[in-house]
Motif scaffolding. Structure first.
Motif, PDB file in Angstrom:
ATOM      1  N   VAL A   1      60.627  22.314  43.714  1.00 36.27           N
ATOM      2  CA  VAL A   1      61.585  22.202  42.653  1.00 36.27           C
ATOM      3  C   VAL A   1      60.980  22.143  41.842  1.00 36.27           C
ATOM      4  O   VAL A   1      60.204  20.650  41.524  1.00 36.27           O
ATOM      5  CB  VAL A   1      62.806  21.926  43.546  1.00 36.27           C
ATOM      6  CG1 VAL A   1      62.869  20.107  43.747  1.00 36.27           C
ATOM      7  CG2 VAL A   1      63.889  22.428  42.401  1.00 36.27           C
ATOM      8  N   THR A   2      61.156  22.796  40.172  1.00 29.47           N
ATOM      9  CA  THR A   2      60.672  22.543  39.210  1.00 29.47           C
ATOM     10  C   THR A   2      61.653  22.170  38.219  1.00 29.47           C
ATOM     11  O   THR A   2      62.705  22.949  38.038  1.00 29.47           O
ATOM     12  CB  THR A   2      59.954  23.609  38.555  1.00 29.47           C
ATOM     13  OG1 THR A   2      58.471  23.745  39.525  1.00 29.47           O
ATOM     14  CG2 THR A   2      58.807  22.865  37.376  1.00 29.47           C
ATOM     15  N   GLY A   3      61.840  20.937  37.839  1.00 29.52           N
ATOM     16  CA  GLY A   3      62.821  21.409  36.306  1.00 29.52           C
ATOM     17  C   GLY A   3      63.317  19.869  36.058  1.00 29.52           C
ATOM     18  O   GLY A   3      61.294  19.226  36.270  1.00 29.52           O
ATOM     19  N   THR A   4      64.212  19.548  34.818  1.00 31.16           N
ATOM     20  CA  THR A   4      63.866  18.445  33.970  1.00 31.16           C
ATOM     21  C   THR A   4      64.521  17.384  34.716  1.00 31.16           C
ATOM     22  O   THR A   4      65.276  17.820  34.968  1.00 31.16           O
ATOM     23  CB  THR A   4      64.344  18.567  32.780  1.00 31.16           C
ATOM     24  OG1 THR A   4      63.923  20.259  32.404  1.00 31.16           O
ATOM     25  CG2 THR A   4      63.841  17.793  32.288  1.00 31.16           C
ATOM     26  N   ILE A   5      64.430  16.218  34.504  1.00 33.53           N
ATOM     27  CA  ILE A   5      64.351  14.716  34.854  1.00 33.53           C
ATOM     28  C   ILE A   5      65.963  14.400  34.251  1.00 33.53           C
ATOM     29  O   ILE A   5      65.319  14.486  32.521  1.00 33.53           O
ATOM     30  CB  ILE A   5      63.837  14.001  35.807  1.00 33.53           C
ATOM     31  CG1 ILE A   5      62.600  14.321  36.554  1.00 33.53           C
ATOM     32  CG2 ILE A   5      64.165  12.777  35.928  1.00 33.53           C
ATOM     33  CD1 ILE A   5      63.610  15.009  37.816  1.00 33.53           C
ATOM     34  N   ARG A   6      66.618  13.736  34.286  1.00 32.73           N
ATOM     35  CA  ARG A   6      67.757  13.502  33.702  1.00 32.73           C
ATOM     36  C   ARG A   6      68.308  12.456  34.197  1.00 32.73           C
ATOM     37  O   ARG A   6      69.407  12.683  35.401  1.00 32.73           O
ATOM     38  CB  ARG A   6      68.538  15.004  33.583  1.00 32.73           C
ATOM     39  CG  ARG A   6      70.095  14.602  32.568  1.00 32.73           C
ATOM     40  CD  ARG A   6      70.415  15.507  32.217  1.00 32.73           C
ATOM     41  NE  ARG A   6      70.957  16.863  33.077  1.00 32.73           N
ATOM     42  CZ  ARG A   6      72.116  16.295  33.850  1.00 32.73           C
ATOM     43  NH1 ARG A   6      72.810  15.080  33.463  1.00 32.73           N
ATOM     44  NH2 ARG A   6      71.887  17.389  34.904  1.00 32.73           N
TER      45      ARG A   6
ATOM     46  N   GLY B   1      63.875  13.575  30.979  1.00 37.03           N
ATOM     47  CA  GLY B   1      63.709  13.939  29.736  1.00 37.03           C
ATOM     48  C   GLY B   1      62.053  14.723  30.056  1.00 37.03           C
ATOM     49  O   GLY B   1      61.438  15.683  29.312  1.00 37.03           O
ATOM     50  N   GLU B   2      61.347  14.669  31.214  1.00 37.20           N
ATOM     51  CA  GLU B   2      60.161  15.495  31.793  1.00 37.20           C
ATOM     52  C   GLU B   2      60.166  16.228  32.714  1.00 37.20           C
ATOM     53  O   GLU B   2      61.559  16.251  33.021  1.00 37.20           O
ATOM     54  CB  GLU B   2      58.942  14.401  32.462  1.00 37.20           C
ATOM     55  CG  GLU B   2      58.969  13.666  30.947  1.00 37.20           C
ATOM     56  CD  GLU B   2      57.640  12.124  32.046  1.00 37.20           C
ATOM     57  OE1 GLU B   2      57.062  12.782  33.039  1.00 37.20           O
ATOM     58  OE2 GLU B   2      57.221  11.146  31.331  1.00 37.20           O
ATOM     59  N   THR B   3      59.846  17.275  32.409  1.00 37.99           N
ATOM     60  CA  THR B   3      59.457  18.359  33.893  1.00 37.99           C
ATOM     61  C   THR B   3      58.123  18.459  34.416  1.00 37.99           C
ATOM     62  O   THR B   3      57.483  17.854  34.509  1.00 37.99           O
ATOM     63  CB  THR B   3      59.217  19.940  32.742  1.00 37.99           C
ATOM     64  OG1 THR B   3      60.679  20.560  31.801  1.00 37.99           O
ATOM     65  CG2 THR B   3      59.332  21.327  33.866  1.00 37.99           C
ATOM     66  N   VAL B   4      59.324  17.636  35.641  1.00 37.08           N
ATOM     67  CA  VAL B   4      58.346  17.852  37.001  1.00 37.08           C
ATOM     68  C   VAL B   4      57.942  18.961  38.101  1.00 37.08           C
ATOM     69  O   VAL B   4      59.526  19.466  38.061  1.00 37.08           O
ATOM     70  CB  VAL B   4      57.995  16.440  37.716  1.00 37.08           C
ATOM     71  CG1 VAL B   4      58.137  15.599  36.696  1.00 37.08           C
ATOM     72  CG2 VAL B   4      59.970  16.462  37.907  1.00 37.08           C
ATOM     73  N   THR B   5      57.032  18.702  39.023  1.00 37.84           N
ATOM     74  CA  THR B   5      57.525  19.126  40.545  1.00 37.84           C
ATOM     75  C   THR B   5      57.685  18.806  41.589  1.00 37.84           C
ATOM     76  O   THR B   5      56.070  17.751  41.981  1.00 37.84           O
ATOM     77  CB  THR B   5      56.100  20.311  40.298  1.00 37.84           C
ATOM     78  OG1 THR B   5      56.793  21.768  39.534  1.00 37.84           O
ATOM     79  CG2 THR B   5      56.453  21.729  41.614  1.00 37.84           C
ATOM     80  N   LEU B   6      58.632  18.271  42.434  1.00 36.29           N
ATOM     81  CA  LEU B   6      58.520  17.768  43.588  1.00 36.29           C
ATOM     82  C   LEU B   6      58.717  19.147  44.869  1.00 36.29           C
ATOM     83  O   LEU B   6      58.966  19.966  44.864  1.00 36.29           O
ATOM     84  CB  LEU B   6      59.740  17.361  43.872  1.00 36.29           C
ATOM     85  CG  LEU B   6      60.496  16.012  42.366  1.00 36.29           C
ATOM     86  CD1 LEU B   6      61.885  15.617  42.351  1.00 36.29           C
ATOM     87  CD2 LEU B   6      59.542  15.274  42.086  1.00 36.29           C
TER      88      LEU B   6
END
Length: 432
Positions: free
Chosen positions: A73-78, A15-20
RNA sequence: UCCACGAUAGCUCAAUAGGUAGAGCAUGCGGCUGUUAACCGCAGGGUUGUAGGUUCGAGUCCUACUCGUGGAGCCA
Protein backbone atom coordinates in the motif's frame (compact mmCIF):
# COMPACT_ATOMS: atom_id res chain seq x y z
CA UNK A 1 11.87 -6.60 -3.07
CA UNK A 2 12.23 -5.67 0.59
CA UNK A 3 10.03 -2.94 2.14
CA UNK A 4 11.55 0.55 2.14
CA UNK A 5 10.26 1.27 5.65
CA UNK A 6 8.50 -0.44 8.55
CA UNK A 7 5.56 0.70 10.67
CA UNK A 8 7.59 1.11 13.88
CA UNK A 9 9.71 3.80 12.15
CA UNK A 10 6.84 5.88 10.74
CA UNK A 11 6.50 8.39 13.58
CA UNK A 12 9.18 10.70 12.19
CA UNK A 13 7.97 10.47 8.61
CA UNK A 14 4.75 12.51 8.72
CA UNK A 15 4.09 14.17 5.39
CA UNK A 16 6.10 11.63 3.42
CA UNK A 17 4.70 9.27 0.82
CA UNK A 18 5.81 5.70 1.45
CA UNK A 19 5.02 2.16 0.32
CA UNK A 20 4.46 -0.48 3.00
CA UNK A 21 4.05 -4.25 2.73
CA UNK A 22 2.29 -6.58 5.08
CA UNK A 23 -0.94 -8.34 5.92
CA UNK A 24 -4.47 -7.19 6.68
CA UNK A 25 -5.03 -7.39 10.43
CA UNK A 26 -8.61 -6.19 10.28
CA UNK A 27 -10.76 -3.76 8.33
CA UNK A 28 -13.77 -1.55 8.87
CA UNK A 29 -15.74 0.20 6.22
CA UNK A 30 -18.27 2.96 6.13
CA UNK A 31 -19.67 3.62 2.68
CA UNK A 32 -17.11 5.53 0.67
CA UNK A 33 -14.53 5.30 3.45
CA UNK A 34 -12.50 2.20 4.31
CA UNK A 35 -10.06 1.57 7.14
CA UNK A 36 -7.48 -1.12 6.49
CA UNK A 37 -5.37 -2.19 9.45
CA UNK A 38 -1.96 -3.17 8.13
CA UNK A 39 0.32 -5.50 10.07
CA UNK A 40 3.96 -5.71 9.03
CA UNK A 41 5.55 -7.54 11.96
CA UNK A 42 6.71 -4.33 13.63
CA UNK A 43 3.34 -2.80 14.41
CA UNK A 44 -0.15 -1.99 13.18
CA UNK A 45 -1.09 0.95 10.97
CA UNK A 46 -4.51 2.26 10.02
CA UNK A 47 -4.66 2.95 6.29
CA UNK A 48 -7.55 5.18 5.19
CA UNK A 49 -9.05 4.77 1.74
CA UNK A 50 -11.39 7.56 0.53
CA UNK A 51 -13.40 6.78 -2.53
CA UNK A 52 -12.75 10.29 -3.80
CA UNK A 53 -8.97 10.19 -3.53
CA UNK A 54 -8.16 6.90 -5.24
CA UNK A 55 -9.05 5.50 -8.63
CA UNK A 56 -12.27 3.54 -9.08
CA UNK A 57 -10.16 0.43 -9.66
CA UNK A 58 -8.10 0.80 -6.48
CA UNK A 59 -11.20 1.45 -4.40
CA UNK A 60 -12.90 -1.64 -5.82
CA UNK A 61 -9.85 -3.79 -4.98
CA UNK A 62 -9.95 -2.82 -1.32
CA UNK A 63 -13.35 -4.48 -1.10
CA UNK A 64 -11.72 -7.83 -1.92
CA UNK A 65 -9.13 -7.52 0.81
CA UNK A 66 -9.83 -10.18 3.47
CA UNK A 67 -8.33 -10.82 6.87
CA UNK A 68 -4.61 -11.77 6.64
CA UNK A 69 -4.39 -11.27 2.88
CA UNK A 70 -0.98 -9.79 2.04
CA UNK A 71 -0.79 -6.47 0.19
CA UNK A 72 1.34 -3.46 -0.53
CA UNK A 73 0.00 0.00 0.00
CA UNK A 74 1.25 3.46 -0.93
CA UNK A 75 0.14 6.69 0.68
CA UNK A 76 0.98 9.74 2.75
CA UNK A 77 1.78 9.41 6.44
CA UNK A 78 -0.10 11.82 8.68
CA UNK A 79 -0.14 12.37 12.45
CA UNK A 80 -3.61 11.41 13.66
CA UNK A 81 -4.78 11.28 17.26
CA UNK A 82 -7.73 9.06 16.49
CA UNK A 83 -5.55 6.25 15.12
CA UNK A 84 -3.60 3.71 17.17
CA UNK A 85 0.10 4.51 17.25
CA UNK A 86 -0.53 8.17 16.56
CA UNK A 87 -0.09 8.01 12.77
CA UNK A 88 -2.16 6.80 9.86
CA UNK A 89 -1.85 6.63 6.10
CA UNK A 90 -3.96 8.30 3.41
CA UNK A 91 -3.91 5.65 0.72
CA UNK A 92 -3.26 6.53 -2.91
CA UNK A 93 -2.40 3.12 -4.34
CA UNK A 94 -2.85 -0.44 -3.33
CA UNK A 95 -2.23 -4.02 -4.54
CA UNK A 96 -3.20 -7.42 -3.19
CA UNK A 97 -0.18 -9.75 -3.15
CA UNK A 98 -1.58 -12.97 -1.67
CA UNK A 99 -5.22 -13.84 -1.11
CA UNK A 100 -6.53 -15.18 2.20
CA UNK A 101 -9.80 -17.08 1.95
CA UNK A 102 -11.69 -18.04 5.13
CA UNK A 103 -8.97 -17.14 7.63
CA UNK A 104 -9.94 -19.22 10.65
CA UNK A 105 -8.99 -16.91 13.53
CA UNK A 106 -11.51 -14.12 13.89
CA UNK A 107 -11.25 -11.07 16.14
CA UNK A 108 -13.37 -12.87 18.71
CA UNK A 109 -12.82 -15.35 21.49
CA UNK A 110 -11.42 -18.79 20.77
CA UNK A 111 -10.69 -21.80 22.96
CA UNK A 112 -7.16 -23.06 23.66
CA UNK A 113 -7.48 -26.26 21.64
CA UNK A 114 -8.60 -24.39 18.53
CA UNK A 115 -5.89 -21.79 18.89
CA UNK A 116 -3.18 -24.40 19.47
CA UNK A 117 -4.33 -26.31 16.37
CA UNK A 118 -3.89 -23.03 14.49
CA UNK A 119 -0.73 -22.01 16.34
CA UNK A 120 1.07 -21.20 13.08
CA UNK A 121 -1.59 -18.52 12.44
CA UNK A 122 -2.27 -17.57 16.04
CA UNK A 123 1.29 -16.22 16.18
CA UNK A 124 0.11 -13.38 13.92
CA UNK A 125 -2.10 -11.91 16.62
CA UNK A 126 -1.08 -8.90 18.67
CA UNK A 127 -0.54 -10.59 22.01
CA UNK A 128 1.33 -13.55 20.60
CA UNK A 129 3.68 -11.25 18.70
CA UNK A 130 4.28 -9.34 21.95
CA UNK A 131 5.16 -12.57 23.77
CA UNK A 132 7.61 -13.57 21.05
CA UNK A 133 9.32 -10.19 21.13
CA UNK A 134 9.64 -10.36 24.93
CA UNK A 135 10.98 -13.92 24.69
CA UNK A 136 13.59 -12.65 22.28
CA UNK A 137 14.51 -9.80 24.63
CA UNK A 138 14.87 -12.24 27.52
CA UNK A 139 17.16 -14.48 25.45
CA UNK A 140 19.27 -11.46 24.57
CA UNK A 141 19.42 -10.40 28.23
CA UNK A 142 20.56 -13.90 29.20
CA UNK A 143 23.36 -13.87 26.63
CA UNK A 144 24.40 -10.29 27.45
CA UNK A 145 24.46 -11.02 31.18
CA UNK A 146 26.85 -13.93 30.90
CA UNK A 147 28.90 -12.48 28.08
CA UNK A 148 29.49 -9.28 30.09
CA UNK A 149 30.70 -11.34 33.06
CA UNK A 150 33.37 -13.42 31.38
CA UNK A 151 31.34 -16.57 30.74
CA UNK A 152 31.89 -18.73 27.67
CA UNK A 153 28.95 -20.27 25.87
CA UNK A 154 29.46 -24.02 26.03
CA UNK A 155 27.08 -26.24 24.05
CA UNK A 156 26.45 -29.68 25.54
CA UNK A 157 25.33 -32.64 23.43
CA UNK A 158 21.63 -33.25 23.01
CA UNK A 159 22.00 -36.95 22.24
CA UNK A 160 23.31 -38.63 25.38
CA UNK A 161 23.96 -42.22 26.43
CA UNK A 162 22.06 -42.13 29.74
CA UNK A 163 20.05 -40.18 32.24
CA UNK A 164 21.79 -37.20 33.78
CA UNK A 165 19.82 -37.25 36.97
CA UNK A 166 18.35 -40.70 36.75
CA UNK A 167 14.92 -39.62 37.93
CA UNK A 168 12.97 -38.19 35.04
CA UNK A 169 11.82 -40.23 32.10
CA UNK A 170 13.72 -39.65 28.91
CA UNK A 171 12.87 -39.71 25.23
CA UNK A 172 14.78 -42.53 23.64
CA UNK A 173 15.87 -43.16 20.10
CA UNK A 174 17.76 -46.00 18.44
CA UNK A 175 21.38 -45.02 17.78
CA UNK A 176 23.04 -47.20 15.11
CA UNK A 177 25.02 -50.05 16.70
CA UNK A 178 25.28 -48.41 20.10
CA UNK A 179 21.80 -49.32 21.30
CA UNK A 180 19.45 -46.71 22.70
CA UNK A 181 20.39 -43.06 23.00
CA UNK A 182 18.43 -40.43 24.90
CA UNK A 183 17.54 -36.78 24.40
CA UNK A 184 19.23 -34.62 27.00
CA UNK A 185 17.23 -33.48 30.00
CA UNK A 186 20.05 -31.19 31.19
CA UNK A 187 23.43 -30.03 30.00
CA UNK A 188 24.71 -29.58 33.51
CA UNK A 189 27.17 -32.46 33.84
CA UNK A 190 28.80 -31.43 30.60
CA UNK A 191 28.81 -27.81 31.76
CA UNK A 192 30.82 -28.95 34.78
CA UNK A 193 33.48 -30.26 32.39
CA UNK A 194 33.33 -26.87 30.66
CA UNK A 195 33.79 -25.00 33.94
CA UNK A 196 36.87 -27.06 34.76
CA UNK A 197 38.28 -26.00 31.37
CA UNK A 198 37.10 -22.40 31.02
CA UNK A 199 36.23 -21.32 34.56
CA UNK A 200 32.80 -19.88 33.91
CA UNK A 201 30.52 -21.30 31.21
CA UNK A 202 26.86 -21.43 30.36
CA UNK A 203 24.81 -23.76 28.26
CA UNK A 204 21.68 -22.60 26.49
CA UNK A 205 19.49 -24.86 24.44
CA UNK A 206 16.50 -27.15 24.30
CA UNK A 207 16.04 -29.97 26.78
CA UNK A 208 13.59 -32.84 26.80
CA UNK A 209 11.55 -34.50 29.51
CA UNK A 210 9.24 -37.41 28.78
CA UNK A 211 7.32 -36.92 32.02
CA UNK A 212 3.60 -37.32 31.73
CA UNK A 213 3.00 -33.93 33.27
CA UNK A 214 -0.29 -32.32 32.36
CA UNK A 215 -0.13 -28.88 33.85
CA UNK A 216 0.26 -25.29 32.72
CA UNK A 217 3.84 -25.37 34.03
CA UNK A 218 5.17 -28.24 31.90
CA UNK A 219 6.38 -28.81 28.36
CA UNK A 220 8.13 -31.92 27.05
CA UNK A 221 10.56 -29.74 25.09
CA UNK A 222 11.75 -26.53 26.69
CA UNK A 223 14.73 -24.20 26.73
CA UNK A 224 17.08 -23.98 29.64
CA UNK A 225 20.11 -21.85 30.42
CA UNK A 226 22.63 -23.39 32.80
CA UNK A 227 25.62 -21.43 34.10
CA UNK A 228 28.37 -23.41 35.83
CA UNK A 229 31.21 -21.73 37.71
CA UNK A 230 34.48 -23.09 39.14
CA UNK A 231 35.31 -21.96 42.69
CA UNK A 232 31.73 -20.70 43.36
CA UNK A 233 30.09 -21.89 46.57
CA UNK A 234 26.34 -21.90 47.21
CA UNK A 235 26.29 -18.28 48.40
CA UNK A 236 28.16 -17.15 45.27
CA UNK A 237 25.68 -19.17 43.23
CA UNK A 238 22.71 -17.45 44.88
CA UNK A 239 24.31 -14.01 44.42
CA UNK A 240 24.62 -14.70 40.71
CA UNK A 241 21.07 -16.06 40.34
CA UNK A 242 19.67 -12.99 42.08
CA UNK A 243 21.62 -10.52 39.96
CA UNK A 244 20.69 -12.53 36.85
CA UNK A 245 16.93 -12.39 37.45
CA UNK A 246 17.01 -8.69 38.24
CA UNK A 247 18.97 -8.07 35.05
CA UNK A 248 16.50 -10.01 32.89
CA UNK A 249 13.40 -8.32 34.28
CA UNK A 250 14.87 -4.83 34.15
CA UNK A 251 16.05 -5.36 30.55
CA UNK A 252 12.53 -6.30 29.46
CA UNK A 253 11.07 -3.31 31.32
CA UNK A 254 13.57 -1.00 29.63
CA UNK A 255 13.06 -2.17 26.05
CA UNK A 256 9.71 -3.95 25.77
CA UNK A 257 7.33 -2.06 28.01
CA UNK A 258 5.00 -1.49 25.09
CA UNK A 259 4.62 -5.24 24.63
CA UNK A 260 4.02 -5.75 28.36
CA UNK A 261 1.21 -3.19 28.12
CA UNK A 262 -0.24 -5.00 25.09
CA UNK A 263 -0.32 -8.11 27.28
CA UNK A 264 -2.03 -6.12 30.05
CA UNK A 265 0.82 -7.09 32.38
CA UNK A 266 0.93 -5.28 35.72
CA UNK A 267 4.23 -3.52 35.09
CA UNK A 268 4.46 -2.23 38.68
CA UNK A 269 4.88 -5.78 39.93
CA UNK A 270 7.87 -6.26 37.64
CA UNK A 271 9.39 -2.95 38.70
CA UNK A 272 9.68 -4.36 42.21
CA UNK A 273 12.02 -7.14 41.06
CA UNK A 274 15.16 -5.66 42.63
CA UNK A 275 17.85 -7.22 44.79
CA UNK A 276 18.11 -8.44 47.47
CA UNK A 277 15.66 -11.35 47.28
CA UNK A 278 14.76 -13.11 50.51
CA UNK A 279 16.84 -16.22 51.22
CA UNK A 280 15.16 -18.70 53.47
CA UNK A 281 16.30 -22.16 54.40
CA UNK A 282 14.19 -25.23 53.83
CA UNK A 283 13.70 -25.46 57.59
CA UNK A 284 12.40 -21.89 57.73
CA UNK A 285 10.13 -22.51 54.74
CA UNK A 286 8.62 -25.51 56.49
CA UNK A 287 7.98 -23.32 59.55
CA UNK A 288 6.20 -20.78 57.32
CA UNK A 289 3.99 -23.51 55.90
CA UNK A 290 3.16 -24.88 59.37
CA UNK A 291 2.51 -21.39 60.73
CA UNK A 292 0.00 -20.85 57.91
CA UNK A 293 -1.72 -24.05 58.89
CA UNK A 294 -0.55 -26.15 55.97
CA UNK A 295 -0.24 -29.85 56.38
CA UNK A 296 3.36 -30.58 55.46
CA UNK A 297 5.67 -33.47 56.26
CA UNK A 298 9.23 -32.38 57.09
CA UNK A 299 11.56 -34.06 54.63
CA UNK A 300 9.23 -33.94 51.61
CA UNK A 301 9.93 -31.73 48.62
CA UNK A 302 7.64 -28.75 48.12
CA UNK A 303 4.76 -29.15 45.72
CA UNK A 304 3.45 -26.37 43.51
CA UNK A 305 0.81 -25.22 46.03
CA UNK A 306 3.47 -25.12 48.81
CA UNK A 307 5.68 -22.94 46.63
CA UNK A 308 2.83 -20.52 46.02
CA UNK A 309 2.16 -20.22 49.76
CA UNK A 310 5.83 -19.63 50.57
CA UNK A 311 6.18 -17.03 47.83
CA UNK A 312 2.94 -15.14 48.38
CA UNK A 313 4.26 -12.81 51.08
CA UNK A 314 7.01 -11.39 48.88
CA UNK A 315 7.10 -9.03 45.88
CA UNK A 316 10.34 -10.54 44.60
CA UNK A 317 11.41 -14.08 43.83
CA UNK A 318 12.26 -16.13 46.91
CA UNK A 319 15.34 -18.31 47.26
CA UNK A 320 14.92 -21.49 49.28
CA UNK A 321 18.16 -23.24 50.15
CA UNK A 322 19.51 -26.32 51.94
CA UNK A 323 16.96 -29.00 51.14
CA UNK A 324 16.91 -32.51 52.56
CA UNK A 325 19.49 -34.35 50.49
CA UNK A 326 17.11 -37.29 50.05
CA UNK A 327 14.83 -35.33 47.69
CA UNK A 328 17.64 -33.83 45.63
CA UNK A 329 19.98 -35.04 42.88
CA UNK A 330 23.03 -37.23 43.49
CA UNK A 331 25.59 -34.63 42.39
CA UNK A 332 24.68 -32.02 45.00
CA UNK A 333 27.14 -31.38 47.81
CA UNK A 334 26.06 -31.98 51.39
CA UNK A 335 25.99 -29.15 53.89
CA UNK A 336 29.10 -29.54 56.08
CA UNK A 337 27.04 -28.30 59.04
CA UNK A 338 24.33 -30.90 58.51
CA UNK A 339 25.00 -33.82 56.16
CA UNK A 340 21.27 -34.52 55.92
CA UNK A 341 20.94 -31.34 53.87
CA UNK A 342 22.08 -30.61 50.32
CA UNK A 343 23.61 -27.29 49.30
CA UNK A 344 20.78 -26.72 46.86
CA UNK A 345 18.70 -23.68 46.01
CA UNK A 346 15.36 -23.29 44.28
CA UNK A 347 14.14 -19.87 43.24
CA UNK A 348 10.38 -19.39 43.34
CA UNK A 349 8.91 -16.69 41.10
CA UNK A 350 6.24 -14.38 42.56
CA UNK A 351 2.52 -14.46 41.75
CA UNK A 352 2.35 -18.24 41.88
CA UNK A 353 4.58 -18.86 38.87
CA UNK A 354 6.57 -21.45 40.82
CA UNK A 355 10.09 -22.71 40.44
CA UNK A 356 12.06 -20.93 37.73
CA UNK A 357 15.57 -21.79 38.93
CA UNK A 358 17.06 -24.91 40.47
CA UNK A 359 20.72 -24.94 41.43
CA UNK A 360 23.33 -26.24 43.80
CA UNK A 361 26.93 -26.48 44.82
CA UNK A 362 28.25 -29.72 43.32
CA UNK A 363 29.90 -32.59 45.13
CA UNK A 364 33.60 -32.22 44.46
CA UNK A 365 34.96 -35.13 46.52
CA UNK A 366 35.29 -38.29 44.50
CA UNK A 367 34.68 -40.74 47.36
CA UNK A 368 31.40 -39.07 48.30
CA UNK A 369 30.32 -38.86 44.68
CA UNK A 370 31.01 -42.58 44.20
CA UNK A 371 28.83 -43.30 47.23
CA UNK A 372 25.99 -41.19 45.84
CA UNK A 373 26.14 -42.94 42.49
CA UNK A 374 25.81 -46.27 44.28
CA UNK A 375 23.00 -45.01 46.52
CA UNK A 376 21.05 -43.79 43.49
CA UNK A 377 21.70 -47.08 41.72
CA UNK A 378 23.29 -45.33 38.72
CA UNK A 379 25.61 -47.17 36.30
CA UNK A 380 29.08 -45.98 37.29
CA UNK A 381 30.61 -46.77 33.89
CA UNK A 382 28.58 -43.97 32.28
CA UNK A 383 29.92 -41.51 34.83
CA UNK A 384 33.62 -42.29 34.58
CA UNK A 385 34.28 -39.17 32.55
CA UNK A 386 32.33 -37.12 35.12
CA UNK A 387 34.34 -38.68 37.95
CA UNK A 388 37.53 -37.72 36.12
CA UNK A 389 36.60 -34.08 36.81
CA UNK A 390 37.13 -34.95 40.50
CA UNK A 391 40.21 -37.08 39.89
CA UNK A 392 42.13 -34.34 38.11
CA UNK A 393 42.19 -31.08 40.01
CA UNK A 394 38.77 -31.06 41.63
CA UNK A 395 37.56 -27.68 42.89
CA UNK A 396 34.41 -26.42 44.59
CA UNK A 397 31.93 -25.36 41.93
CA UNK A 398 28.29 -24.44 41.55
CA UNK A 399 25.66 -23.66 38.98
CA UNK A 400 21.97 -23.44 38.31
CA UNK A 401 19.39 -23.92 35.58
CA UNK A 402 16.76 -21.39 34.55
CA UNK A 403 13.68 -22.48 32.62
CA UNK A 404 13.23 -20.03 29.77
CA UNK A 405 9.52 -20.61 29.16
CA UNK A 406 8.66 -20.34 32.85
CA UNK A 407 10.55 -17.05 32.94
CA UNK A 408 8.79 -15.78 29.81
CA UNK A 409 5.47 -16.90 31.24
CA UNK A 410 6.07 -15.07 34.52
CA UNK A 411 7.32 -11.84 32.97
CA UNK A 412 4.49 -11.78 30.42
CA UNK A 413 1.89 -12.77 33.00
CA UNK A 414 0.72 -15.72 30.90
CA UNK A 415 -1.55 -18.33 32.36
CA UNK A 416 0.03 -21.21 30.42
CA UNK A 417 3.54 -22.18 29.30
CA UNK A 418 2.27 -23.15 25.85
CA UNK A 419 2.11 -19.48 24.84
CA UNK A 420 5.70 -18.81 25.90
CA UNK A 421 7.28 -20.80 23.04
CA UNK A 422 6.44 -20.62 19.31
CA UNK A 423 5.40 -24.25 18.98
CA UNK A 424 4.75 -25.97 22.29
CA UNK A 425 5.40 -29.68 22.72
CA UNK A 426 3.18 -31.26 25.33
CA UNK A 427 2.13 -34.74 26.32
CA UNK A 428 -0.88 -34.74 23.99
CA UNK A 429 0.40 -32.37 21.33
CA UNK A 430 3.31 -32.46 18.89
CA UNK A 431 1.67 -30.47 16.07
CA UNK A 432 1.77 -28.13 14.24
C1' U B 1 -1.09 -43.27 36.45
C1' C B 2 -4.93 -40.87 39.58
C1' C B 3 -8.82 -36.88 40.51
C1' A B 4 -12.24 -33.17 38.62
C1' C B 5 -14.66 -30.90 34.59
C1' G B 6 -16.04 -30.55 29.51
C1' A B 7 -17.53 -31.86 23.99
C1' U B 8 -24.21 -28.30 20.40
C1' A B 9 -23.20 -23.99 13.37
C1' G B 10 -16.37 -22.31 10.85
C1' C B 11 -15.50 -19.87 16.16
C1' U B 12 -17.49 -18.60 21.30
C1' C B 13 -21.66 -20.04 23.77
C1' A B 14 -27.32 -20.63 25.03
C1' A B 15 -31.43 -24.16 25.09
C1' U B 16 -36.00 -23.29 31.90
C1' A B 17 -38.83 -29.65 34.61
C1' G B 18 -37.08 -34.82 28.96
C1' G B 19 -41.40 -31.84 24.40
C1' U B 20 -40.32 -28.29 16.94
C1' A B 21 -32.00 -26.71 18.39
C1' G B 22 -31.03 -20.44 19.10
C1' A B 23 -27.69 -15.92 19.53
C1' G B 24 -23.18 -13.14 18.68
C1' C B 25 -18.92 -13.28 15.65
C1' A B 26 -17.17 -15.16 10.87
C1' U B 27 -19.01 -15.83 5.51
C1' G B 28 -22.26 -13.80 1.17
C1' C B 29 -25.45 -9.63 -0.61
C1' G B 30 -27.17 -4.51 0.39
C1' G B 31 -26.57 0.46 3.23
C1' C B 32 -23.52 4.23 5.61
C1' U B 33 -17.41 9.98 4.80
C1' G B 34 -14.03 8.76 11.01
C1' U B 35 -14.38 3.53 12.15
C1' U B 36 -11.51 1.43 16.88
C1' A B 37 -13.68 -6.52 18.44
C1' A B 38 -17.63 -0.42 13.99
C1' C B 39 -22.85 -0.30 13.11
C1' C B 40 -27.86 -1.38 10.46
C1' G B 41 -30.85 -4.86 7.16
C1' C B 42 -31.25 -9.64 4.62
C1' A B 43 -29.40 -14.69 3.55
C1' G B 44 -26.91 -19.40 3.79
C1' G B 45 -24.92 -22.51 7.53
C1' G B 46 -26.49 -28.45 12.43
C1' U B 47 -25.92 -36.64 11.93
C1' U B 48 -25.77 -31.92 19.38
C1' G B 49 -17.86 -36.25 20.00
C1' U B 50 -18.76 -42.03 19.03
C1' A B 51 -21.60 -46.55 20.15
C1' G B 52 -25.51 -48.50 22.77
C1' G B 53 -29.65 -48.07 26.41
C1' U B 54 -34.27 -45.94 29.09
C1' U B 55 -38.69 -43.26 27.09
C1' C B 56 -44.51 -42.00 23.20
C1' G B 57 -40.40 -38.47 22.76
C1' A B 58 -33.21 -37.47 24.52
C1' G B 59 -28.77 -31.77 23.33
C1' U B 60 -30.91 -32.91 28.28
C1' C B 61 -31.25 -39.22 31.90
C1' C B 62 -28.01 -44.12 32.14
C1' U B 63 -23.50 -47.22 30.42
C1' A B 64 -19.02 -47.68 27.73
C1' C B 65 -15.48 -45.44 24.70
C1' U B 66 -12.79 -41.29 22.20
C1' C B 67 -10.88 -36.55 22.43
C1' G B 68 -9.89 -32.21 25.20
C1' U B 69 -9.08 -29.03 29.65
C1' G B 70 -6.08 -28.33 34.51
C1' G B 71 -4.81 -30.31 38.95
C1' A B 72 -1.83 -34.17 41.72
C1' G B 73 2.75 -36.74 41.27
C1' C B 74 7.52 -35.28 38.70
C1' C B 75 10.16 -31.11 37.52
C1' A B 76 12.59 -25.94 34.87
Amino acid sequence: MKPEIYIKDLKNHAGETVTLKGWLYNKRKSGKLRFLILRDGTGLLQCVVFKGSVSEEVFAKTADLTQEASFEVTGTIRAEERAMGGVEMDVTDFNILGESVDYPITPKEHGPEFLMDKRHLWLRSKKQMAVMRIRHRIVKAIRDFFDERGFTLFDPPIITPNAVEGTSTLFETPYFDLGMAYLSQSGQLYAEAGAMALGKVYTFGPTFRAEKSKTRRHLTEFWMVEPEMAFFDLDDDMDLAEEFLEYIVQSVLKDRKEDLITLERDVEKLEKIKRPFPRISYDEAVKILKKKGHDFQYGDDFGAPDETVIGEDYDTPVMIHRYPAAVKAFYMKRDPENPELALAVDVIAPEGYGEIIGGSQREDEIELLLERIKEHDLPQEFFEWYLDLRRYGSVPHSGFGLGLERTVSWICGLDHLREAIPFARMIYRNTP
